[in-house]
Design a protein around this motif. Structure first.
Motif, PDB file in Angstrom:
ATOM      1  N   THR A 138       0.833  -1.205   0.000  1.00  0.00           N
ATOM      2  CA  THR A 138       0.000   0.000   0.000  1.00  0.00           C
ATOM      3  C   THR A 138       0.864   1.250   0.000  1.00  0.00           C
ATOM      4  O   THR A 138       0.602   2.205  -0.740  1.00  0.00           O
ATOM      5  N   ILE A 139       1.912   1.235   0.819  1.00  0.00           N
ATOM      6  CA  ILE A 139       2.836   2.373   0.870  1.00  0.00           C
ATOM      7  C   ILE A 139       3.580   2.517  -0.458  1.00  0.00           C
ATOM      8  O   ILE A 139       3.747   3.622  -0.986  1.00  0.00           O
ATOM      9  N   GLY A 140       4.038   1.378  -1.001  1.00  0.00           N
ATOM     10  CA  GLY A 140       4.785   1.421  -2.261  1.00  0.00           C
ATOM     11  C   GLY A 140       3.969   1.958  -3.415  1.00  0.00           C
ATOM     12  O   GLY A 140       4.443   2.808  -4.187  1.00  0.00           O
ATOM     13  N   VAL A 141       2.736   1.490  -3.548  1.00  0.00           N
ATOM     14  CA  VAL A 141       1.858   1.994  -4.621  1.00  0.00           C
ATOM     15  C   VAL A 141       1.560   3.468  -4.402  1.00  0.00           C
ATOM     16  O   VAL A 141       1.513   4.256  -5.356  1.00  0.00           O
ATOM     17  N   GLY A 142       1.367   3.853  -3.133  1.00  0.00           N
ATOM     18  CA  GLY A 142       1.133   5.269  -2.844  1.00  0.00           C
ATOM     19  C   GLY A 142       2.322   6.139  -3.214  1.00  0.00           C
ATOM     20  O   GLY A 142       2.158   7.257  -3.721  1.00  0.00           O
ATOM     21  N   LEU A 143       3.536   5.639  -2.961  1.00  0.00           N
ATOM     22  CA  LEU A 143       4.737   6.393  -3.328  1.00  0.00           C
ATOM     23  C   LEU A 143       4.829   6.577  -4.843  1.00  0.00           C
ATOM     24  O   LEU A 143       5.188   7.660  -5.327  1.00  0.00           O
ATOM     25  N   PHE A 144       4.506   5.525  -5.592  1.00  0.00           N
ATOM     26  CA  PHE A 144       4.529   5.661  -7.052  1.00  0.00           C
ATOM     27  C   PHE A 144       3.473   6.666  -7.515  1.00  0.00           C
ATOM     28  O   PHE A 144       3.728   7.461  -8.426  1.00  0.00           O
ATOM     29  N   GLY A 145       2.293   6.648  -6.888  1.00  0.00           N
ATOM     30  CA  GLY A 145       1.269   7.617  -7.241  1.00  0.00           C
ATOM     31  C   GLY A 145       1.706   9.042  -6.957  1.00  0.00           C
ATOM     32  O   GLY A 145       1.461   9.961  -7.756  1.00  0.00           O
TER      33      GLY A 145
END
Length: 221
Positions: free
Chosen positions: A169-176
């Motif tokens: 969740t954190i990783g996808v948020g960082l990419f966003g």
């Protein structure tokens, strides 16, 4: 009209605006999606990478002159490989998402950053390459700090339920967040005064002064 003075149909600003558009689409899809799983994150990244790769490869011939196509071809090739990897089902897992995105960001960020630094004194758009390259490297650093297996359960009384914060969740948020930053910056750069006009005026000045110098020694004396 000479070839040097002719205005190109496609310019660097069009590449920047196209990249900004697809980065904005990726940012919006992640921001408004309630599901930040590896499947959704990899799907968004794969679509973003595919569109960006096409932009790089097409711009190599439509925008950049001969001798200046190595960087866009390299960026397009690496991004296209990342897009293909993002479409492999077995890689649509937390570890696969981190591995593909970190690998892509490390290579493309380094290419764009080094290219901008090498051309910073001769190319007006080099500063844009430096900043985007630095932001992409920052994405690598951020993702490396996240453990894909991380999991934290918490309870929100106002929402009346328990929730789980995971590494993916954190990783996808960082990419966003990265996509949003790229979209804003490249959008501003694309709508700014044309860089090629500034470069043309700088290179045309010595030519104009040289043509105005008398070529007859007797006249000059």
């Amino acid at each position: 009209m000479s070839a040097a003075s002719a205005v190109r149909t496609f310019e660097v600003r069009h590449v920047q605006l196209a990249r900004a558009l697809f980065a904005a689409v990726a940012a919006v899809m992640i921001t408004f999606s309630p599901d930040h799983s590896a499947v959704v994150g990899m799907s968004v990244f794969s679509g973003f990478a595919t569109a960006t790769a096409i932009i790089f490869l097409v711009s190599a011939w439509l925008v950049h002159p001969a001798g200046r196509r190595t960087v866009p071809i390299a960026l397009g090739g690496v991004t296209l490989i990342a897009a293909i990897l993002g479409g492999i089902p077995v890689l649509r897992a937390p570890v696969g998402f981190f591995a593909v995105v970190i690998g892509w960001a490390a290579v493309t960020g380094a290419i764009e950053l080094v290219a901008g630094i090498r051309r910073r004194r001769t190319d007006a758009v080099a500063r844009d390459e430096i900043l985007i390259g630095a932001v992409t490297i920052a994405l690598v650093a951020g993702l490396l700090l996240v453990n894909p297996a991380y999991s934290l359960e918490y309870f929100i009384a106002e929402a009346g339920g328990a929730f789980t914060l995971t590494g993916i969740t954190i990783g996808v948020g960082l990419f966003g967040g990265y996509a949003a930053i790229v979209a804003v910056f490249l959008g501003i750069a694309g709508f700014s005064p044309r860089h090629d006009e500034h470069t043309a005026s700088v290179t045309a000045a010595p030519a104009a002064s040289a043509s105005s110098t008398p070529s007859n020694p007797e006249v000059a004396s």
